[in-house]
Design an enzyme around this catalytic site. Structure first.
Site, PDB file in Angstrom:
ATOM      1  N   SER A   7      55.556  33.779  35.131  1.00 50.71           N
ATOM      2  CA  SER A   7      54.104  33.596  35.253  1.00 50.71           C
ATOM      3  C   SER A   7      53.565  32.898  34.012  1.00 50.71           C
ATOM      4  O   SER A   7      53.583  33.456  32.904  1.00 50.71           O
ATOM      5  CB  SER A   7      53.414  34.952  35.411  1.00 50.71           C
ATOM      6  OG  SER A   7      52.019  34.761  35.233  1.00 50.71           O
ATOM      7  N   HIS A  32      55.359  30.621  38.606  1.00 51.27           N
ATOM      8  CA  HIS A  32      54.317  31.446  39.240  1.00 51.27           C
ATOM      9  C   HIS A  32      52.979  31.107  38.581  1.00 51.27           C
ATOM     10  O   HIS A  32      52.822  31.238  37.363  1.00 51.27           O
ATOM     11  CB  HIS A  32      54.665  32.922  39.071  1.00 51.27           C
ATOM     12  CG  HIS A  32      53.722  33.858  39.757  1.00 51.27           C
ATOM     13  ND1 HIS A  32      53.842  34.182  41.080  1.00 51.27           N
ATOM     14  CD2 HIS A  32      52.634  34.541  39.296  1.00 51.27           C
ATOM     15  CE1 HIS A  32      52.879  35.035  41.425  1.00 51.27           C
ATOM     16  NE2 HIS A  32      52.134  35.263  40.353  1.00 51.27           N
ATOM     17  N   ASP A  34      48.975  31.857  38.526  1.00 52.29           N
ATOM     18  CA  ASP A  34      47.960  32.838  38.891  1.00 52.29           C
ATOM     19  C   ASP A  34      46.582  32.204  38.899  1.00 52.29           C
ATOM     20  O   ASP A  34      46.020  31.915  37.843  1.00 52.29           O
ATOM     21  CB  ASP A  34      47.993  34.001  37.887  1.00 52.29           C
ATOM     22  CG  ASP A  34      49.202  34.877  38.099  1.00 52.29           C
ATOM     23  OD1 ASP A  34      49.397  35.345  39.232  1.00 52.29           O
ATOM     24  OD2 ASP A  34      49.963  35.083  37.125  1.00 52.29           O
ATOM     25  N   MET A  36      42.744  32.549  39.503  1.00 50.00           N
ATOM     26  CA  MET A  36      41.700  33.593  39.543  1.00 50.00           C
ATOM     27  C   MET A  36      40.329  32.946  39.443  1.00 50.00           C
ATOM     28  O   MET A  36      40.146  32.003  38.674  1.00 50.00           O
ATOM     29  CB  MET A  36      41.893  34.553  38.366  1.00 50.00           C
ATOM     30  CG  MET A  36      43.287  35.141  38.264  1.00 50.00           C
ATOM     31  SD  MET A  36      43.345  36.420  37.003  1.00 50.00           S
ATOM     32  CE  MET A  36      45.118  36.713  36.890  1.00 50.00           C
ATOM     33  N   HIS A  65      49.647  31.928  43.378  1.00 51.52           N
ATOM     34  CA  HIS A  65      49.132  33.249  43.762  1.00 51.52           C
ATOM     35  C   HIS A  65      47.611  33.167  43.683  1.00 51.52           C
ATOM     36  O   HIS A  65      47.033  33.167  42.589  1.00 51.52           O
ATOM     37  CB  HIS A  65      49.727  34.289  42.794  1.00 51.52           C
ATOM     38  CG  HIS A  65      49.191  35.665  42.962  1.00 51.52           C
ATOM     39  ND1 HIS A  65      49.451  36.679  42.063  1.00 51.52           N
ATOM     40  CD2 HIS A  65      48.415  36.224  43.916  1.00 51.52           C
ATOM     41  CE1 HIS A  65      48.842  37.788  42.456  1.00 51.52           C
ATOM     42  NE2 HIS A  65      48.208  37.530  43.580  1.00 51.52           N
ATOM     43  N   MET A  67      44.142  34.515  43.746  1.00 44.52           N
ATOM     44  CA  MET A  67      43.300  35.711  43.639  1.00 44.52           C
ATOM     45  C   MET A  67      41.865  35.202  43.667  1.00 44.52           C
ATOM     46  O   MET A  67      41.143  35.224  42.666  1.00 44.52           O
ATOM     47  CB  MET A  67      43.625  36.449  42.339  1.00 44.52           C
ATOM     48  CG  MET A  67      44.961  37.169  42.398  1.00 44.52           C
ATOM     49  SD  MET A  67      45.636  37.569  40.769  1.00 44.52           S
ATOM     50  CE  MET A  67      46.489  36.038  40.421  1.00 44.52           C
ATOM     51  N   MET A 136      51.922  43.728  44.880  1.00 48.32           N
ATOM     52  CA  MET A 136      51.352  43.868  43.539  1.00 48.32           C
ATOM     53  C   MET A 136      51.754  45.226  42.958  1.00 48.32           C
ATOM     54  O   MET A 136      51.568  46.261  43.591  1.00 48.32           O
ATOM     55  CB  MET A 136      49.822  43.778  43.577  1.00 48.32           C
ATOM     56  CG  MET A 136      49.263  42.384  43.797  1.00 48.32           C
ATOM     57  SD  MET A 136      49.913  41.096  42.704  1.00 48.32           S
ATOM     58  CE  MET A 136      49.368  41.662  41.084  1.00 48.32           C
ATOM     59  N   ASP A 174      55.033  41.726  41.444  1.00 44.14           N
ATOM     60  CA  ASP A 174      54.243  41.090  40.383  1.00 44.14           C
ATOM     61  C   ASP A 174      53.394  42.126  39.657  1.00 44.14           C
ATOM     62  O   ASP A 174      52.566  42.801  40.272  1.00 44.14           O
ATOM     63  CB  ASP A 174      53.353  40.018  41.045  1.00 44.14           C
ATOM     64  CG  ASP A 174      52.502  39.241  40.059  1.00 44.14           C
ATOM     65  OD1 ASP A 174      52.654  39.413  38.852  1.00 44.14           O
ATOM     66  OD2 ASP A 174      51.678  38.439  40.550  1.00 44.14           O
TER      67      ASP A 174
HETATM   68  C1  DX5 Z   1      48.246  39.647  37.498  1.00 42.24           C
HETATM   69  C2  DX5 Z   1      49.066  38.430  37.828  1.00 42.24           C
HETATM   70  C3  DX5 Z   1      50.443  38.448  37.304  1.00 42.24           C
HETATM   71  C4  DX5 Z   1      50.569  38.481  35.805  1.00 42.24           C
HETATM   72  C5  DX5 Z   1      51.789  39.302  35.511  1.00 42.24           C
HETATM   73  O1  DX5 Z   1      47.082  39.615  38.247  1.00 42.24           O
HETATM   74  O2  DX5 Z   1      49.158  38.274  39.253  1.00 42.24           O
HETATM   75  O3  DX5 Z   1      51.210  37.369  37.839  1.00 42.24           O
HETATM   76  O4  DX5 Z   1      50.711  37.222  35.215  1.00 42.24           O
HETATM   77  O5  DX5 Z   1      51.837  39.492  34.149  1.00 42.24           O
HETATM   78  P1  DX5 Z   1      52.804  40.571  33.485  1.00 42.24           P
HETATM   79  O6  DX5 Z   1      54.199  40.181  33.839  1.00 42.24           O
HETATM   80  O7  DX5 Z   1      52.470  40.405  32.042  1.00 42.24           O
HETATM   81  O8  DX5 Z   1      52.409  41.895  34.039  1.00 42.24           O
HETATM   82 ZN    ZN Z   2      50.611  36.739  40.086  1.00 44.21          ZN
END
Ligand code: DX5
Ligand code: ZN
Length: 224
Positions: A7, A32, A34, A36, A65, A67, A136, A174
């Protein structure tokens, strides 16, 4: 096949190309990303322009991903930016079947994500449509959170459902997946392992990735 989906949320954004190359040298095989929006989750990260920039510096598959609220509005833009897989949150989709079809229509692999508070059973109707399910193991929004232990049984339940339904989607996990938690999720059935902070620790990305995969694959061998 056990894979590390690193990620980039935990990477140094000013040196993203180098960070990705280093994680790949350590054995990472999926990027990956993320996404948001400050609405579905209380944090803002990046969108299609960053996906396009990442696409220009790596040949690894890009696992986005989302969100975000209203993912349908943005799926075409992620496709144009070069995403290979799009995972949408179960909680954000009013017409999930339609959204997954939209992802496939844009030439990408569809996936669904489920938050820790929602029963895995909710996914049953869409399992035949997805390339993978993302379980998750923290509440989404931030990197560096603590792994929620109940996630292990949730992954095992999903694996049983896959078997009973005769399907072959992959299982991704994740949140808080690190050297101390990765064996348990692999034993339960996850094989796409998202990790951010466990990989991008100051100056040791390549070693971190290598060690993470060593532990994960050892657990996978035991399972087999
Ligand atoms: C959280 C993300 C994850 C995050 C994981 O909302 O979806 O992908 O980057 O980070 P770690 O591995 O640090 O928990
Ligand atoms: Zn993620």
């Amino acid at each position: 096949m056990i894979e590390l989906a690193f990620s980039i949320l935990a990477a140094d954004f000013a040196h993203l190309a180098e960070e990705i190359a280093t994680a790949e040298r350590g054995g990472g095989t999926i990027v990956h990303i993320d996404v948001m929006d400050g609405h579905f989750v209380p944090n803002i990260t990046f969108g299609p322009p960053v996906v396009k920039a990442v696409r220009a510096v790596t040949t690894l598959p890009l696992d986005c991903h989302l969100m975000i609220e209203n993912p349908d509005e943005f799926i075409p833009a992620f496709g144009e930016a070069g995403a290979d897989m799009i995972a949408v949150q179960w909680e954000a989709c009013r017409h999930l079947n339609r959204t997954l079809q939209l992802i496939a229509d844009h030439g990408m692999k569809p996936a669904v994500v489920i938050n820790p508070a929602n029963p895995i059973d909710f996914l049953v109707e869409v399992l035949p449509m997805v390339h993978h399910v993302l379980v998750m193991s923290v509440n989404p929004g931030f990197g560096g959170q603590k792994f929620l232990p109940r996630s292990v049984e949730r992954i095992a339940q999903l694996r049983r459902m896959r078997h009973e339904m005769g399907l072959n989607f992959r299982i991704e996990v994740d949140g808080g997946v690190a050297h101390d938690t990765v064996a348990s999720v692999v034993e339960a059935g996850a094989d796409m392992l998202v990790a951010g902070s466990a990989i991008f620790e100051a100056g040791k990305t390549e070693e971190n990735a290598r060690e993470f995969l060593r532990v994960a694959r050892a657990a996978g061998d035991l399972k087999a």
